[in-house]
Design an enzyme around this catalytic site. Structure first.
Site, mmCIF file in Angstrom:
data_model
loop_
_atom_site.group_PDB
_atom_site.id
_atom_site.type_symbol
_atom_site.label_atom_id
_atom_site.label_comp_id
_atom_site.label_asym_id
_atom_site.label_seq_id
_atom_site.Cartn_x
_atom_site.Cartn_y
_atom_site.Cartn_z
ATOM 1 N N TRP A 6 1.044 -0.934 -0.264
ATOM 2 C CA TRP A 6 0.043 0.052 0.130
ATOM 3 C C TRP A 6 0.978 1.532 -0.039
ATOM 4 O O TRP A 6 0.221 1.928 -0.619
ATOM 5 C CB TRP A 6 -0.917 0.179 0.972
ATOM 6 C CG TRP A 6 -2.040 1.141 0.931
ATOM 7 C CD1 TRP A 6 -2.801 1.066 0.447
ATOM 8 C CD2 TRP A 6 -1.960 2.382 1.467
ATOM 9 N NE1 TRP A 6 -3.736 2.033 0.714
ATOM 10 C CE2 TRP A 6 -2.859 3.232 1.400
ATOM 11 C CE3 TRP A 6 -0.697 2.977 1.885
ATOM 12 C CZ2 TRP A 6 -3.301 4.488 1.331
ATOM 13 C CZ3 TRP A 6 -1.108 4.591 2.740
ATOM 14 C CH2 TRP A 6 -2.082 4.830 2.029
ATOM 15 N N HIS A 7 1.636 1.191 0.500
ATOM 16 C CA HIS A 7 2.581 2.351 0.641
ATOM 17 C C HIS A 7 3.874 2.475 -0.172
ATOM 18 O O HIS A 7 3.800 3.737 -0.850
ATOM 19 C CB HIS A 7 3.863 2.887 2.100
ATOM 20 C CG HIS A 7 3.203 3.171 3.394
ATOM 21 N ND1 HIS A 7 2.949 4.034 3.767
ATOM 22 C CD2 HIS A 7 2.119 2.201 4.674
ATOM 23 C CE1 HIS A 7 2.454 4.455 4.761
ATOM 24 N NE2 HIS A 7 1.686 3.001 5.105
ATOM 25 N N ASP A 8 3.554 1.316 -1.610
ATOM 26 C CA ASP A 8 5.077 1.718 -2.221
ATOM 27 C C ASP A 8 3.149 2.102 -3.109
ATOM 28 O O ASP A 8 4.150 2.911 -4.126
ATOM 29 C CB ASP A 8 5.416 0.622 -2.792
ATOM 30 C CG ASP A 8 6.056 0.487 -3.851
ATOM 31 O OD1 ASP A 8 7.370 1.704 -4.268
ATOM 32 O OD2 ASP A 8 5.834 -0.739 -5.229
#
Length: 111
Positions: A6-8
């Protein structure tokens, strides 16, 4: 692992056409500057460091796989193993090559 994927992708901005400025799935979390920005804003995401450490030996063994593809394969696999749906994967994501290509701080939702 889910948070890693998700953070990527969480920095994606559809209004920016130029890559890598638009952010998104580009393996940027492997750079210290990006990881520090994420961790400093949300301490509950400190597990990202552990996820990166778990994936690094796989990346070392399969150097032709991009970090972005590896992050998203790990994220999708984690969701599936936890009883979630199976996600169709599309491979061929391109990694940013240097920290200067990471999106500016403040692009993640909720900041």
């Amino acid at each position: 692992m889910v948070r890693l994927g998700w953070h990527d992708t969480g920095t994606y901005n559809k209004n920016i056409e130029e890559w890598p400025l638009r952010g998104g799935a580009n393996g940027n979390l492997r750079f210290e500057i990006e990881l520090k920005q994420t961790l400093s804003s949300q301490s509950s995401f400190s597990g990202l460091v552990n996820a990166l450490k778990l994936l690094q030996p796989i990346k070392d063994k399969y150097s032709g796989v991009t970090y972005a593809d590896l992050f998203h394969l790990a994220s999708a696999t984690a969701m599936e193993e936890a009883g979630g749906p199976k996600f169709p994967m599309k491979y061929g994501k391109v990694d940013v090559s240097e920290p200067e290509q990471c999106p500016e701080e403040g692009r993640l939702p909720g900041k």
